[in-house]
Design an enzyme around this catalytic site. Structure first.
Site, PDB file in Angstrom:
ATOM      1  N   GLU A   1       0.528  -1.069  -0.025  1.00  0.00           N
ATOM      2  CA  GLU A   1      -0.421   0.327  -0.471  1.00  0.00           C
ATOM      3  C   GLU A   1       0.331   1.531  -0.074  1.00  0.00           C
ATOM      4  O   GLU A   1       0.744   2.132  -1.143  1.00  0.00           O
ATOM      5  CB  GLU A   1      -0.821   0.255   1.380  1.00  0.00           C
ATOM      6  N   THR A   2       1.437   1.372   0.690  1.00  0.00           N
ATOM      7  CA  THR A   2       2.619   2.713   1.013  1.00  0.00           C
ATOM      8  C   THR A   2       3.452   2.436   1.296  1.00  0.00           C
ATOM      9  O   THR A   2       4.443   3.563   1.962  1.00  0.00           O
ATOM     10  CB  THR A   2       1.663   3.494   2.636  1.00  0.00           C
TER      11      THR A   2
END
Length: 381
Positions: free
Chosen positions: A169-170
């Site tokens: 995701e990040t």
């Protein structure tokens, strides 16, 4: 007379001979002035470069395009709804919408890939199973090992899955997004591109815009301070505003849920999300299989994001299932197209499909699983 003539001739000769010198001196003076002016410009430019902010980080920010959303009839109706149903003050809400921007970059990013785009599992996988992410994941796991173990004990979700989600995701909070969330959600709620599912998607983003405003009010934060992905996802785990309100937890015990700054809240919230989407403690994830040509198995792919088919039913449909695949679970057939290579087929359990509720993509779920496994191996070295 002769002397006078000689004197005048000498005088005129001196004047004529002095012209090049005078011109040269004057031209030299102009050059010096020009050079001085140029040096001043260069000095100013150099100073400006020194004082100019570094645009490397800001270059990724979308270029906002102002539009007065308060003049849009659909927005006015939305504001009425928020005031009537949730008690928002009209003037305050109009003030928020008067500061929002339409983001053309968001409209372009939300569009589906062109028809005919070849899916490639190997290329997709390589984006995530790479040295920088393995090192960052190992560092994150080592730092938050206690919290990861606590999440597994409480929700049944293994550490490697949580670490895999955060890595995909990040990159462990390093790439949480720079789009202003309300700009993105307003753009997609009221100006979604012309697609077959436009109305459905606009309804979804309108709901998320509502959730973002409610979340900001409940958390006592400025809604314009929220930043995230181009689609409006927020924080380390990239939760949409509605998911924050439904599934996020205060896992660090500080009295508030903060997915933007608390890695511990992110850990607990991912585990909570997966648990509420059917995660089963100690259940396996996937089993590789092959398929028989000219059978009915293609109808089983993508039927829905659930494991709902027995091992015997899969075999009857033409899936070659190894004997070591447990008969006690239900499965879903998963395909991973791989460019010019043969398509890969897997059986996913309910835990695999719990991950697809986070992102409705078989490729995403497998990337999470494989990244978590790879980081676990990297830690053991």
């Amino acid at each position: 007379m002769k002397k006078l003539f000689t004197f005048l001739l000498t005088f005129l000769t001196c004047i004529i001979l002095s012209w090049p010198v005078a011109y040269a001196a004057q031209h030299s003076s102009v050059k010096k002035k020009s050079a001085t002016k140029a040096n001043v410009v260069k000095t100013k430019a150099k100073a400006a470069r020194k004082t100019r902010p570094n645009n490397k980080s800001s270059s990724a920010l979308p270029a906002p395009e102002f539009t007065n959303f308060t003049q849009w009839q659909a927005v006015d109706g939305f504001i009425d709804e928020m005031c009537n149903e949730y008690g928002f003050e009209r003037d305050a809400l109009r003030g928020v919408f008067s500061q929002l921007h339409y983001l053309d970059s968001v409209v372009k990013l939300i569009n589906p890939p062109p028809v005919g785009t070849v899916k490639n599992w190997s290329a997709y996988r390589a984006r995530f199973i790479e040295p920088r992410r393995l090192q960052a994941g190992t560092k994150f796991w080592n730092r938050y090992q206690t919290e990861l173990e606590r999440a597994q004990q409480e929700f049944g979700v293994p550490a490697e899955i949580i670490v895999g989600v955060l890595g995909v995701e990040t990159m462990y909070g390093q790439a949480a997004g720079k789009f202003r969330v309300l700009d993105s959600l307003a753009t997609l709620a009221f100006a979604y591109p012309e697609t077959a599912n436009r109305e459905t998607r606009m309804t979804y983003f309108r709901s998320e815009l509502k959730q973002a405003l409610l979340y900001a009010r409940e958390s006592r934060i400025d809604p314009l301070s929220l930043h995230g992905s181009f689609a409006g996802a927020i924080g380390w785990p990239q939760f949409m505003p509605g998911s924050i309100r439904r599934y996020a937890v205060d896992f660090d015990g500080d009295g508030k849920i903060d997915l933007r700054n608390s890695a511990v809240d992110a850990i607990g919230s991912i585990a909570s999300f997966l648990s509420q989407h059917g995660w089963q403690r100690d259940q396996p994830l996937v089993f590789p299989v092959t398929v028989t040509p000219n059978m009915s198995w293609p109808s089983l792919i993508g039927k829905r994001l659930e494991a709902d088919t027995s091992r015997d039913e899969l075999r009857l449909a033409g899936v070659i299932v190894p004997d070591d695949v447990p008969v006690s679970y239900l499965y879903g057939l998963v395909d991973l197209e791989d460019g010019t290579h043969p398509t890969r087929y897997l059986l996913g359990t309910q835990n695999f499909f719990a991950i697809t509720h986070y992102n409705r993509s078989f490729y995403y779920a497998m990337a999470v699983i494989e990244l978590g496994h790879a980081i676990n191996r990297h830690r053991a070295r």
